[in-house]
Enzyme design. Structure first.
Site, short mmCIF file in Angstrom:
data_model
loop_
_atom_site.label_atom_id
_atom_site.label_comp_id
_atom_site.label_asym_id
_atom_site.label_seq_id
_atom_site.Cartn_x
_atom_site.Cartn_y
_atom_site.Cartn_z
N ARG A 12 0.96 -1.36 -0.30
CA ARG A 12 0.01 0.52 0.38
C ARG A 12 0.75 0.86 -0.05
NH1 ARG A 12 -3.30 -2.83 -0.97
NH2 ARG A 12 -5.23 -3.25 -1.08
N GLU A 60 -3.24 7.53 -6.13
CA GLU A 60 -2.98 6.69 -7.63
C GLU A 60 -3.88 7.37 -8.78
OE1 GLU A 60 -3.37 2.98 -6.63
OE2 GLU A 60 -2.05 2.59 -5.93
N HIS A 67 0.66 0.00 -10.33
CA HIS A 67 -0.43 -0.83 -9.31
C HIS A 67 -1.13 -1.82 -10.07
CE1 HIS A 67 -3.17 -0.83 -5.11
NE2 HIS A 67 -2.58 -1.76 -5.28
#
Length: 320
Positions: free
Chosen positions: A238, A267, A286
């Site tokens: 994370r 993000e 990601h």
């Protein structure tokens, strides 16, 4: 019952689809992406919803009184107010362990790319250079052998344990810091230590813990100062675990050797993020969780979560 899929982009069209979920209910609405202000209107009177990053909180729940189950197509539940869901009688089911092997694999993909620069070496070969003839402009650094180095795992859940197995297979010494230790862990050839000791002893630190009030910002300036000078920090967990400004400063000063990450505090990574201009960084968007094998497990477990809820009990409920 009616099901609303709010973020269908998670599945790659042509590879996987939502047919397993559609077969379980009479009525399904599907949206590629959903902004926060669109969540409540799109759920409407539906009893079931599937989300990935959508925020389900008191404001949404108050406008969706018929909602009874939310399936999050992920393991982490940072974007859901679980207590608010409990108050409104909404069960939340996550998908644990579906991406264990893929995320651990990505951690080592990043690490190996840092240690041996294969992509940069490939570009140099294609441009006609060979071995020591490669110009400095390609950014190829001295190669690093991982054998005998110390690999520190912060968080020893499914992914952390798999990362530890890979590190041991490569001849690395493994240290682990974890809040909860299982009886079987002691047999894995891993030494358990407190975080300050792990940071001071590790050549590579790999983050594998959830973002909680206790872990948010844990890799701040003080933690980075405890690390071995020139050590490598990996984050496939994370973005909120690290103070990104402090990481950028540590990279610039040379205290931190490399930062390789697949997750970020915001993000997509903002264009003005200090990480973008920091030296010795390697980023992926990601996507560690998105291998074909992991997505297949994701869909299968999500369908099982919904099927068991409709049968009256439910599996993987995170807010009982």
């Amino acid at each position: 019952m009616k099901l609303v899929i709010l973020e269908s982009y998670v599945m790659h069209p042509g590879d996987l689809d939502w047919s397993g979920l559609r077969a379980l209910v009479d009525d399904t609405d599907e949206y590629v992406r959903t902004a926060y202000e669109e969540i409540a209107p799109r759920i409407g009177d539906a009893q079931l919803a599937v989300v990935n990053k959508c925020r389900i909180d008191e404001g949404v729940l108050a406008r969706c009184p018929g909602l009874r189950w939310v399936g999050i197509i992920a393991t982490g539940t940072d974007n859901l107010d679980l207590e608010a869901c409990r108050r409104h009688g909404v069960k939340v089911a996550n998908v644990p362990a579906y991406s264990t092997y893929s995320v651990a694999q990505m951690a080592f993909s990043l690490l190996l790319a840092v240690c041996q620069c294969p992509e940069r070496q490939d570009r140099a070969v294609r441009d006609g250079y060979w071995q020591l003839q490669v110009p400095p402009g390609y950014g190829i650094l001295p190669q690093v052998e991982l054998y005998g180095k110390t690999f520190g795992v912060v968080g020893y859940g499914n992914i952390g344990r798999q990362a530890a197995r890979i590190a041991r297979a490569m001849g690395m010494k493994v240290l682990a810091c974890t809040r909860t230790r299982r009886p079987a862990d002691a047999a894995g050839g891993v030494e358990f230590v407190e975080l300050p000791d792990l940071l001071a002893a590790s050549d590579v630190v790999s983050l594998h813990c959830p973002a909680t009030p206790a872990t948010r910002g844990m890799m701040d300036a003080a933690a980075l100062a405890r690390m071995k000078p020139g050590a490598i920090l990996l984050n496939t967990a994370r973005g909120a675990l690290v103070d990104e400004a402090a990481v950028a400063a540590a990279l610039t000063s040379g205290q931190l050797g490399w930062y390789a990450a697949d997750a970020f505090a915001v993000e997509p990574l903002p264009m003005d993020s200090p990480l973008r201009t920091a030296p010795h960084t390697l980023f992926t968007p990601h996507v560690a969780w998105a291998t074909g094998g992991a997505l297949q497990r994701l869909m299968e477990i999500t369908a099982q979560n919904l099927a068991t809820f409709l049968q009256g009990h439910g599996q993987n409920i995170v807010n009982p």
